[in-house]
Design a protein around this motif. Structure first.
Motif, PDB file in Angstrom:
ATOM      1  N   GLN A 187       8.407   3.222  -5.490  1.00 21.15           N
ATOM      2  CA  GLN A 187       9.453   2.006  -4.569  1.00 21.15           C
ATOM      3  C   GLN A 187      10.450   1.728  -6.423  1.00 21.15           C
TER       4      GLN A 187
ATOM      5  N   ASN B 258       4.748  -4.890  -5.432  1.00 23.12           N
ATOM      6  CA  ASN B 258       4.653  -3.341  -4.329  1.00 23.12           C
ATOM      7  C   ASN B 258       6.233  -3.841  -3.218  1.00 23.12           C
ATOM      8  N   GLU B 259       5.531  -2.325  -2.245  1.00 21.87           N
ATOM      9  CA  GLU B 259       6.715  -2.386  -1.339  1.00 21.87           C
ATOM     10  C   GLU B 259       6.121  -3.816  -0.037  1.00 21.87           C
TER      11      GLU B 259
ATOM     12  N   GLY C 273       8.966  -6.736  -1.027  1.00 19.12           N
ATOM     13  CA  GLY C 273      10.732  -6.948  -0.561  1.00 19.12           C
ATOM     14  C   GLY C 273      10.974  -8.001  -0.044  1.00 19.12           C
TER      15      GLY C 273
END
Length: 64
Positions: free
Chosen positions: A25, A46-47, A50
């Protein structure tokens, strides 16, 4: 700024390929994860971290 960024990203992606990383990412700005508050040191985002886009559109925080 762009000239050193391109080889840097390519080097990082090549290392990821060699290490058989499944997902990368890459964000262009800290704003993509800014709506989360993390406490402590040594934390990794991490994702899942978001920004909540719906929150940003409805609340329009001052930094957005």
């Amino acid at each position: 700024m762009i000239t050193p960024a391109i080889p840097g990203v390519l080097n990082m992606l090549n290392v990821c390929v060699k290490a058989k990383v499944k997902r990368v990412q890459l964000t262009s700005s800290i704003a993509s994860v800014l709506s989360h508050t993390l406490k402590g040191i040594g934390l990794v985002m991490n994702e899942d971290n978001g920004s909540n886009v719906e929150f940003l559109y409805t609340k329009k925080p001052p930094t957005w």
